[in-house]
Design a protein around this motif. Structure first.
Motif, PDB file in Angstrom:
ATOM      1  N   GLU A   1       0.842  -1.191   0.000  1.00 37.16           N
ATOM      2  CA  GLU A   1       0.000   0.000   0.000  1.00 37.16           C
ATOM      3  C   GLU A   1       0.877   1.241   0.000  1.00 37.16           C
ATOM      4  OE1 GLU A   1      -3.435   0.086   2.564  1.00 37.16           O
ATOM      5  OE2 GLU A   1      -3.327  -2.079   2.872  1.00 37.16           O
TER       6      GLU A   1
ATOM      7  N   VAL B   1       1.032   5.532   0.841  1.00 36.31           N
ATOM      8  CA  VAL B   1       0.537   6.832   1.296  1.00 36.31           C
ATOM      9  C   VAL B   1       1.180   7.869   0.389  1.00 36.31           C
ATOM     10  CG1 VAL B   1       0.535   8.537   3.146  1.00 36.31           C
ATOM     11  CG2 VAL B   1       0.153   6.115   3.673  1.00 36.31           C
TER      12      VAL B   1
ATOM     13  N   GLY C   1      -5.281   0.623  -3.119  1.00 36.03           N
ATOM     14  CA  GLY C   1      -3.951   0.553  -2.518  1.00 36.03           C
ATOM     15  C   GLY C   1      -3.324   1.862  -2.090  1.00 36.03           C
TER      16      GLY C   1
ATOM     17  N   THR D   1      -3.597   5.725  -0.219  1.00 37.42           N
ATOM     18  CA  THR D   1      -4.235   6.736   0.618  1.00 37.42           C
ATOM     19  C   THR D   1      -3.586   8.076   0.291  1.00 37.42           C
ATOM     20  OG1 THR D   1      -4.639   5.161   2.408  1.00 37.42           O
ATOM     21  CG2 THR D   1      -4.715   7.502   2.975  1.00 37.42           C
TER      22      THR D   1
ATOM     23  N   GLN E   1      -4.515   3.888   8.335  1.00 37.21           N
ATOM     24  CA  GLN E   1      -5.508   3.304   7.442  1.00 37.21           C
ATOM     25  C   GLN E   1      -4.938   2.180   6.579  1.00 37.21           C
ATOM     26  OE1 GLN E   1      -7.568   6.336   5.176  1.00 37.21           O
ATOM     27  NE2 GLN E   1      -7.768   7.682   6.949  1.00 37.21           N
ATOM     28  N   THR E   2      -3.638   1.972   6.645  1.00 37.98           N
ATOM     29  CA  THR E   2      -3.009   0.975   5.781  1.00 37.98           C
ATOM     30  C   THR E   2      -2.856  -0.349   6.516  1.00 37.98           C
ATOM     31  OG1 THR E   2      -0.754   1.596   6.423  1.00 37.98           O
ATOM     32  CG2 THR E   2      -1.744   2.766   4.557  1.00 37.98           C
TER      33      THR E   2
ATOM     34  N   ASP F   1      -0.580  -4.088   6.731  1.00 36.54           N
ATOM     35  CA  ASP F   1       0.781  -4.573   6.519  1.00 36.54           C
ATOM     36  C   ASP F   1       0.764  -5.728   5.526  1.00 36.54           C
ATOM     37  OD1 ASP F   1       3.495  -4.778   6.764  1.00 36.54           O
ATOM     38  OD2 ASP F   1       3.423  -6.015   8.568  1.00 36.54           O
TER      39      ASP F   1
ATOM     40  N   THR G   1       3.982  -0.681   3.677  1.00 38.49           N
ATOM     41  CA  THR G   1       3.490   0.626   3.231  1.00 38.49           C
ATOM     42  C   THR G   1       4.643   1.487   2.760  1.00 38.49           C
ATOM     43  OG1 THR G   1       1.636   0.560   4.779  1.00 38.49           O
ATOM     44  CG2 THR G   1       2.251   2.716   3.910  1.00 38.49           C
TER      45      THR G   1
END
Length: 253
Positions: A54, A56, A85, A87, A130-131, A133, A138
């Motif tokens: 994911e 950010v 995936g 944010t 919000q992610t 693992d 991330t």
């Protein structure tokens, strides 16, 4: 010292970083303005998402639509993949520079005035919460950090926040910075990073090389990166437009 790495599946990247970039630490991509730094970053983002990780994504000089368009242009990445995936954290200099002013839109974008160091930190933490693992974990990705340094009021405090973030060992961080503005200050961010890659343009061709790394071997000779002129122009136009729009506002704060 980090031992895990992440290697995008691109021959040109492998030529520069045969073992990839180290995870759970930071990599900085540096180079003069207009030298295609975000394109290198997008290549890593695309590979990261494909591996189940994911992201950010710090929107310092563009909006989410630019990310959708660019990922589609470069890699045929669909919106659903990005929505699942990524944010987004969006910089809005018109907002109050206060943690209490941070908001999350209906589309899930976290908005705040990132000039304030505490807002920078709080929005990142909210996004990381919000992610999941999954996959390689991330990736925290931010471009054009130099823009935030145009504020005399916030320059030193936000620079300290950049350095602190680059020194984190609980998340993989990837920043792109320009060597064309506030070079000495940005040098502090580079010094805090585990790994530094450099970009350059040679007669319209984007090139990449390794500068240094505490964790992985790097090729220090430039390697050509096969992006087309249209792809380079797409990113350059957005960068130039954002500079024209944002810098006067940031300078006034």
């Amino acid at each position: 010292m980090p031992t895990d790495t992440f290697a995008p599946d691109a021959e040109w990247f492998s030529a520069v970083a045969p073992e990839g970039i180290p995870t759970q630490t930071s990599t900085v991509i540096s180079g003069p303005g207009g030298s295609g730094k975000p394109l290198i970053g997008f290549a890593i983002v695309d590979a990261w998402l494909a591996a189940g990780g994911e992201v950010v994504f710090l929107l310092t000089n563009s909006d989410a639509e630019f990310v959708y368009e660019t990922m589609d242009l470069l890699y045929d990445t669909d919106r659903e993949t990005i929505d699942e995936g990524v944010t987004f954290v969006s910089f809005d200099p018109e907002m109050e520079p206060d943690v209490e002013a941070i908001e999350t839109t209906a589309a899930g974008v976290i908005r705040g005035n990132l000039l304030a160091a505490d807002v920078w930190k709080a929005t990142i933490e909210r996004a990381l919460e919000q992610t999941a693992d999954s996959g390689p974990g991330t990736l925290l990705f931010g471009t054009a950090l130099n823009l935030l340094l145009f504020s005399d009021t916030y320059r030193e405090s936000i620079l300290d926040a950049f350095v602190e973030t680059a020194g984190r060992e609980d998340v993989t961080t990837l920043f792109t910075v320009s060597s064309s503005a506030y070079e000495d200050q940005i040098g502090r961010v580079e010094d805090a990073a585990d790994t530094v890659l450099l970009t350059d343009m040679d007669e319209g061709t984007l090139r990449l090389r390794g500068e240094r790394s505490e964790s992985v071997p790097l090729e220090t000779e430039f390697v050509d990166v096969p992006f087309t002129a249209d792809e380079l122009d797409h990113v350059r136009e957005v960068a130039e437009s954002s500079r024209d729009d944002l810098i006067p506002t940031i300078k006034s704060l």
